[in-house]
Design an enzyme around this catalytic site. Structure first.
Site, PDB file in Angstrom:
ATOM      1  N   ARG A 203      -1.353  -5.916   7.081  1.00 18.89           N
ATOM      2  CA  ARG A 203      -1.310  -6.688   5.569  1.00 18.89           C
ATOM      3  C   ARG A 203       0.371  -6.638   5.639  1.00 18.89           C
ATOM      4  O   ARG A 203       1.289  -6.255   6.139  1.00 18.89           O
ATOM      5  CB  ARG A 203      -1.765  -5.338   4.871  1.00 18.89           C
ATOM      6  CG  ARG A 203      -0.940  -4.128   4.519  1.00 18.89           C
ATOM      7  CD  ARG A 203      -1.670  -3.131   3.753  1.00 18.89           C
ATOM      8  NE  ARG A 203      -1.645  -3.465   2.689  1.00 18.89           N
ATOM      9  CZ  ARG A 203      -0.536  -3.125   1.468  1.00 18.89           C
ATOM     10  NH1 ARG A 203       0.524  -2.726   1.968  1.00 18.89           N
ATOM     11  NH2 ARG A 203      -0.749  -3.754   0.343  1.00 18.89           N
ATOM     12  N   LYS A 297       7.498  -2.881  -8.686  1.00 13.48           N
ATOM     13  CA  LYS A 297       8.125  -3.727  -7.543  1.00 13.48           C
ATOM     14  C   LYS A 297       9.442  -3.839  -7.903  1.00 13.48           C
ATOM     15  O   LYS A 297      10.127  -4.367  -6.952  1.00 13.48           O
ATOM     16  CB  LYS A 297       7.398  -5.090  -7.497  1.00 13.48           C
ATOM     17  CG  LYS A 297       5.781  -4.943  -7.427  1.00 13.48           C
ATOM     18  CD  LYS A 297       5.672  -4.869  -5.930  1.00 13.48           C
ATOM     19  CE  LYS A 297       4.331  -4.844  -5.468  1.00 13.48           C
ATOM     20  NZ  LYS A 297       3.974  -4.588  -4.120  1.00 13.48           N
TER      21      LYS A 297
END
Length: 317
Positions: A203, A297
């Site tokens: 991923r 993030k």
């Protein structure tokens, strides 16, 4: 220009056009099923890794006593992948249990007796980790739960191996917004528990970071945390980087543990915008991210500055 082309060619851009980003289990089968990638930054990153292991070894390497079987499996897997996929750079010779692994890039040879801990000067995971750009982590399965029990982690994305060692999978990821509350965490945990040997997955994970810093450990927050405040319209392109982790998952058959490895890539936005498709896709996704994802993030403090920077290129596209 050659290095920029290599950086862009090697960079695993994590987004697809017209595909809004949200937290999810975005794992896909790994094809080809190879655990390691050797890039043009190999020498640079191996040197940085080894410098960190020399100066702050306890921060970058941790293990528990019951992980030796899994560590040998990781060493076995990675050495075979390196020698099979990059035969001009790595060699593996075996005479029964007497192994000799040669790194032709660094001109080093590791000779040892396989599965004999006394034949190595370091633990097996710590040995093989010094020959790859990836961070290597071992999750041990016990009583239908996964625990982080060993790792060589030199390039963490805002977390600490020392702090997380011994935690369960759900405990490790507790800081992710909505990870446990929505059931996503348990869904991914069950996916990992069902991971089969011989069927690895991968991923891509991403974040934004300031400056070209692979090592953003919590222990070094004082060195990089304040730099978010230094982003301006003039320097945003060179200062802000898209950080992407190519994460791979391998079930280790003998120990029934999981190898979780992480190869980290960084690309500044002044380089990213050279690719029109990436630039447009990122702009569309970034401008529609909710604040809780932007904060996690690492982008909330300078989101408007980055959007304005990208918008200039969109207007001239």
């Amino acid at each position: 220009m050659k290095q920029l082309k290599e950086d862009i060619d090697e960079f695993p851009f994590p987004f697809k056009s017209n595909d809004p980003y949200r937290f999810s289990n975005n794992s896909i089968p790994l094809n080809p099923p190879i655990s390691i990638d050797v890039t043009s930054k190999y020498i640079e990153e191996i040197k940085l890794k080894r410098d960190l292991l020399k100066t702050v070894h306890n921060r970058c390497y941790q293990s528990t006593p019951d992980t030796y079987e899994a560590q040998w499996e990781v060493l076995n897997l990675v050495m075979h992948h390196l020698s099979d996929m990059y035969p001009d750079r790595f060699k593996l010779k075996k005479e029964k249990d007497h192994w000799s692994f040669t790194n032709l890039i660094t001109n080093e040879t590791e000779s040892f007796i396989y599965r004999d801990n006394s034949s190595l000067t370091l633990e097996p995971l710590d040995v093989i980790g010094r020959h790859v750009q990836e961070d290597l982590l071992i999750l041990m399965e016990k009583d239908n739960e996964l625990y982080l029990e060993a790792g060589q982690l030199c390039f963490p994305g805002r977390w600490s191996l020392v702090f997380k060692l011994g935690m369960t999978f759900l405990e490790i990821h507790q800081p992710i917004p909505e990870f446990n509350d929505t059931g996503l965490g348990d869904k991914i945990r069950r996916f990992l528990l069902n991971l089969e040997a011989g069927n690895p997955f991968e991923r891509l994970n991403w974040a934004l970071t300031i400056g070209y810093h692979l090592d953003t450990s919590i222990e070094t927050f004082h060195k990089w945390g304040h730099k978010q405040k230094e982003v301006t319209p003039e320097n945003v392109g060179s200062l802000v980087h898209l950080r992407v982790e190519r994460q791979k998952l391998f079930r280790l058959p003998k120990s029934n543990s999981i190898l979780f490895n992480i190869h980290t890539y960084l690309l500044s936005f002044e380089d990213l915008v050279q690719n029109p498709e990436w630039r447009s896709t990122f702009y569309d996704i970034f401008t529609n991210l909710p604040d809780y994802i932007l904060k996690y993030k690492g982008a909330y403090a300078y989101k408007d500055t980055l959007i304005e920077y990208l918008k200039k290129f969109q207007q001239h596209a």
